[in-house]
Design a protein around this motif. Structure first.
Motif, PDB file in Angstrom:
ATOM      1  N   GLU A  51     -16.750  29.140  -4.062  1.00  0.00           N
ATOM      2  CA  GLU A  51     -16.936  29.497  -5.120  1.00  0.00           C
ATOM      3  C   GLU A  51     -16.794  30.063  -6.522  1.00  0.00           C
ATOM      4  O   GLU A  51     -17.279  30.523  -7.320  1.00  0.00           O
ATOM      5  N   TYR A  52     -15.216  29.312  -6.686  1.00  0.00           N
ATOM      6  CA  TYR A  52     -14.864  28.948  -7.447  1.00  0.00           C
ATOM      7  C   TYR A  52     -13.111  28.261  -7.646  1.00  0.00           C
ATOM      8  O   TYR A  52     -13.193  27.563  -6.423  1.00  0.00           O
ATOM      9  N   ILE A  53     -13.271  27.534  -8.767  1.00  0.00           N
ATOM     10  CA  ILE A  53     -11.956  26.087  -8.921  1.00  0.00           C
ATOM     11  C   ILE A  53     -11.433  26.707  -9.873  1.00  0.00           C
ATOM     12  O   ILE A  53     -11.906  26.722 -11.048  1.00  0.00           O
ATOM     13  N   SER A  54      -9.911  26.579  -9.489  1.00  0.00           N
ATOM     14  CA  SER A  54      -9.122  26.862 -11.744  1.00  0.00           C
ATOM     15  C   SER A  54      -8.592  25.453 -11.274  1.00  0.00           C
ATOM     16  O   SER A  54      -8.980  24.470 -10.712  1.00  0.00           O
ATOM     17  N   SER A  55      -7.310  25.379 -12.421  1.00  0.00           N
ATOM     18  CA  SER A  55      -7.485  24.346 -12.651  1.00  0.00           C
ATOM     19  C   SER A  55      -6.072  23.276 -11.455  1.00  0.00           C
ATOM     20  O   SER A  55      -6.183  22.359 -11.689  1.00  0.00           O
ATOM     21  N   SER A  56      -5.493  24.105 -10.677  1.00  0.00           N
ATOM     22  CA  SER A  56      -4.956  23.459  -9.547  1.00  0.00           C
ATOM     23  C   SER A  56      -6.209  22.348  -8.849  1.00  0.00           C
ATOM     24  O   SER A  56      -5.344  21.532  -7.671  1.00  0.00           O
ATOM     25  N   GLY A  57      -6.960  22.779  -8.753  1.00  0.00           N
ATOM     26  CA  GLY A  57      -8.501  22.896  -7.455  1.00  0.00           C
ATOM     27  C   GLY A  57      -8.706  21.463  -7.998  1.00  0.00           C
ATOM     28  O   GLY A  57      -8.979  20.797  -7.559  1.00  0.00           O
ATOM     29  N   LEU A  58      -9.522  21.598  -9.466  1.00  0.00           N
ATOM     30  CA  LEU A  58      -9.693  20.314 -10.214  1.00  0.00           C
ATOM     31  C   LEU A  58      -8.622  19.031 -10.007  1.00  0.00           C
ATOM     32  O   LEU A  58      -9.125  18.411  -9.352  1.00  0.00           O
ATOM     33  N   ARG A  59      -7.263  19.746 -10.417  1.00  0.00           N
ATOM     34  CA  ARG A  59      -6.175  18.906 -10.223  1.00  0.00           C
ATOM     35  C   ARG A  59      -6.153  18.207  -8.394  1.00  0.00           C
ATOM     36  O   ARG A  59      -6.209  16.855  -8.437  1.00  0.00           O
ATOM     37  N   LEU A  60      -6.757  18.707  -7.971  1.00  0.00           N
ATOM     38  CA  LEU A  60      -7.191  18.134  -6.058  1.00  0.00           C
ATOM     39  C   LEU A  60      -7.778  16.887  -6.321  1.00  0.00           C
ATOM     40  O   LEU A  60      -7.917  16.131  -5.493  1.00  0.00           O
ATOM     41  N   PHE A  61      -8.782  17.460  -7.150  1.00  0.00           N
ATOM     42  CA  PHE A  61     -10.300  16.972  -6.828  1.00  0.00           C
ATOM     43  C   PHE A  61     -10.171  14.886  -7.480  1.00  0.00           C
ATOM     44  O   PHE A  61      -9.946  14.561  -7.200  1.00  0.00           O
ATOM     45  N   LEU A  62      -8.648  15.798  -8.526  1.00  0.00           N
ATOM     46  CA  LEU A  62      -8.968  14.097  -9.304  1.00  0.00           C
ATOM     47  C   LEU A  62      -8.153  12.999  -9.074  1.00  0.00           C
ATOM     48  O   LEU A  62      -8.199  12.388  -8.699  1.00  0.00           O
ATOM     49  N   GLY A  63      -6.747  13.826  -7.993  1.00  0.00           N
ATOM     50  CA  GLY A  63      -5.902  13.380  -6.994  1.00  0.00           C
ATOM     51  C   GLY A  63      -6.577  12.383  -6.244  1.00  0.00           C
ATOM     52  O   GLY A  63      -5.862  11.087  -5.684  1.00  0.00           O
ATOM     53  N   VAL A  64      -6.987  13.069  -5.438  1.00  0.00           N
ATOM     54  CA  VAL A  64      -8.107  12.372  -4.392  1.00  0.00           C
ATOM     55  C   VAL A  64      -9.310  10.980  -5.443  1.00  0.00           C
ATOM     56  O   VAL A  64      -9.329   9.733  -4.539  1.00  0.00           O
ATOM     57  N   LEU A  65     -10.008  11.416  -6.381  1.00  0.00           N
ATOM     58  CA  LEU A  65     -10.911  10.208  -6.810  1.00  0.00           C
ATOM     59  C   LEU A  65      -9.749   9.148  -7.209  1.00  0.00           C
ATOM     60  O   LEU A  65     -10.123   8.176  -7.139  1.00  0.00           O
ATOM     61  N   LYS A  66      -8.446   9.730  -8.339  1.00  0.00           N
ATOM     62  CA  LYS A  66      -7.511   8.050  -8.666  1.00  0.00           C
ATOM     63  C   LYS A  66      -7.086   7.522  -7.282  1.00  0.00           C
ATOM     64  O   LYS A  66      -6.797   6.448  -7.585  1.00  0.00           O
ATOM     65  N   ASN A  67      -7.109   8.283  -6.476  1.00  0.00           N
ATOM     66  CA  ASN A  67      -6.617   7.364  -4.953  1.00  0.00           C
ATOM     67  C   ASN A  67      -7.475   6.999  -4.359  1.00  0.00           C
ATOM     68  O   ASN A  67      -7.260   5.093  -4.332  1.00  0.00           O
ATOM     69  N   ALA A  68      -8.582   7.114  -4.092  1.00  0.00           N
ATOM     70  CA  ALA A  68     -10.012   6.833  -3.816  1.00  0.00           C
ATOM     71  C   ALA A  68     -10.317   5.481  -4.670  1.00  0.00           C
ATOM     72  O   ALA A  68     -10.272   4.439  -4.061  1.00  0.00           O
ATOM     73  N   LYS A  69     -10.999   5.574  -6.249  1.00  0.00           N
ATOM     74  CA  LYS A  69     -10.742   4.483  -6.869  1.00  0.00           C
ATOM     75  C   LYS A  69     -10.731   3.029  -6.784  1.00  0.00           C
ATOM     76  O   LYS A  69     -11.183   1.640  -6.496  1.00  0.00           O
ATOM     77  N   PRO A  70      -9.382   2.678  -6.683  1.00  0.00           N
ATOM     78  CA  PRO A  70      -8.925   1.389  -6.886  1.00  0.00           C
ATOM     79  C   PRO A  70      -9.077   1.063  -4.634  1.00  0.00           C
ATOM     80  O   PRO A  70      -9.241  -0.754  -4.574  1.00  0.00           O
ATOM     81  N   LYS A  71      -9.536   1.612  -4.220  1.00  0.00           N
ATOM     82  CA  LYS A  71      -9.805   0.972  -2.514  1.00  0.00           C
ATOM     83  C   LYS A  71     -10.737   0.327  -2.830  1.00  0.00           C
ATOM     84  O   LYS A  71     -11.569   0.502  -1.514  1.00  0.00           O
ATOM     85  N   GLY A  72     -11.974   0.843  -3.433  1.00  0.00           N
ATOM     86  CA  GLY A  72     -12.824   0.637  -3.483  1.00  0.00           C
ATOM     87  C   GLY A  72     -14.051   1.447  -3.119  1.00  0.00           C
ATOM     88  O   GLY A  72     -15.246   1.504  -3.157  1.00  0.00           O
ATOM     89  N   SER A  73     -13.692   3.009  -3.366  1.00  0.00           N
ATOM     90  CA  SER A  73     -14.409   3.934  -2.739  1.00  0.00           C
ATOM     91  C   SER A  73     -14.968   5.076  -3.759  1.00  0.00           C
ATOM     92  O   SER A  73     -14.792   5.130  -4.682  1.00  0.00           O
ATOM     93  N   HIS A  74     -16.293   5.456  -2.998  1.00  0.00           N
ATOM     94  CA  HIS A  74     -16.560   6.437  -3.942  1.00  0.00           C
ATOM     95  C   HIS A  74     -16.387   7.623  -4.175  1.00  0.00           C
ATOM     96  O   HIS A  74     -16.376   8.574  -2.899  1.00  0.00           O
ATOM     97  N   VAL A  75     -16.222   8.549  -5.163  1.00  0.00           N
ATOM     98  CA  VAL A  75     -16.658  10.574  -4.690  1.00  0.00           C
ATOM     99  C   VAL A  75     -17.693  10.929  -5.207  1.00  0.00           C
ATOM    100  O   VAL A  75     -17.583  10.738  -6.785  1.00  0.00           O
ATOM    101  N   TYR A  76     -17.990  11.509  -4.592  1.00  0.00           N
ATOM    102  CA  TYR A  76     -19.636  12.235  -5.046  1.00  0.00           C
ATOM    103  C   TYR A  76     -19.227  13.816  -4.532  1.00  0.00           C
ATOM    104  O   TYR A  76     -18.188  14.161  -4.159  1.00  0.00           O
ATOM    105  N   ILE A  77     -19.630  14.837  -5.447  1.00  0.00           N
ATOM    106  CA  ILE A  77     -19.748  16.244  -5.622  1.00  0.00           C
ATOM    107  C   ILE A  77     -21.047  16.253  -5.170  1.00  0.00           C
ATOM    108  O   ILE A  77     -21.335  16.069  -5.777  1.00  0.00           O
ATOM    109  N   THR A  78     -21.381  17.349  -4.467  1.00  0.00           N
ATOM    110  CA  THR A  78     -22.750  17.984  -4.002  1.00  0.00           C
ATOM    111  C   THR A  78     -22.553  19.158  -3.698  1.00  0.00           C
ATOM    112  O   THR A  78     -21.490  20.061  -3.243  1.00  0.00           O
ATOM    113  N   GLY A  79     -23.942  19.642  -3.746  1.00  0.00           N
ATOM    114  CA  GLY A  79     -23.361  21.659  -3.986  1.00  0.00           C
ATOM    115  C   GLY A  79     -22.893  22.221  -4.989  1.00  0.00           C
ATOM    116  O   GLY A  79     -23.091  23.230  -4.400  1.00  0.00           O
TER     117      GLY A  79
END
Length: 100
Positions: A51-79
């Motif tokens: 329903e809602y995402i704050s800057s703290s939530g965005l930071r969590l999304f970004l942390g997962v993305l920064k960790n996944a990219k060097p490992k060759g993974s993609h991060v997708y957002i849906t819905g």
């Protein structure tokens, strides 16, 4: 806020339900820990029930993305709904993530 991690079709799917605000971010961060260990799996953030995402939530999304990219993974957002899409656009996150 409820976060569930599932494996579906070879991808790890994080399903978010509720409001990902500052108060919920600590618990959500713990729930996302398995995503930091994944190698070779793509990650999908299912925001259909978010329903809602704050800057703290965005930071969590970004942390997962920064960790996944060097490992060759993609991060997708849906819905994401229109309100969330506006937040992602204002913060430039639409340029960082892939959307399904």
């Amino acid at each position: 806020m409820k976060t569930t991690i599932l494996e579906k079709d070879g991808e790890l799917v994080a399903v978010f339900e509720g409001r990902l605000d500052t108060a919920a971010s600590v618990e959500t961060e713990q729930a996302l820990k398995p995503l930091y260990d994944c190698t070779g799996h793509n990650i999908v953030f299912d925001c259909t029930k978010l329903e809602y995402i704050s800057s703290s939530g965005l930071r969590l999304f970004l942390g997962v993305l920064k960790n996944a990219k060097p490992k060759g993974s993609h991060v997708y957002i849906t819905g994401i709904n229109d309100d969330l899409r506006t937040v992602f656009a204002m913060t430039g996150f639409t340029n960082l993530f892939e959307f399904k």
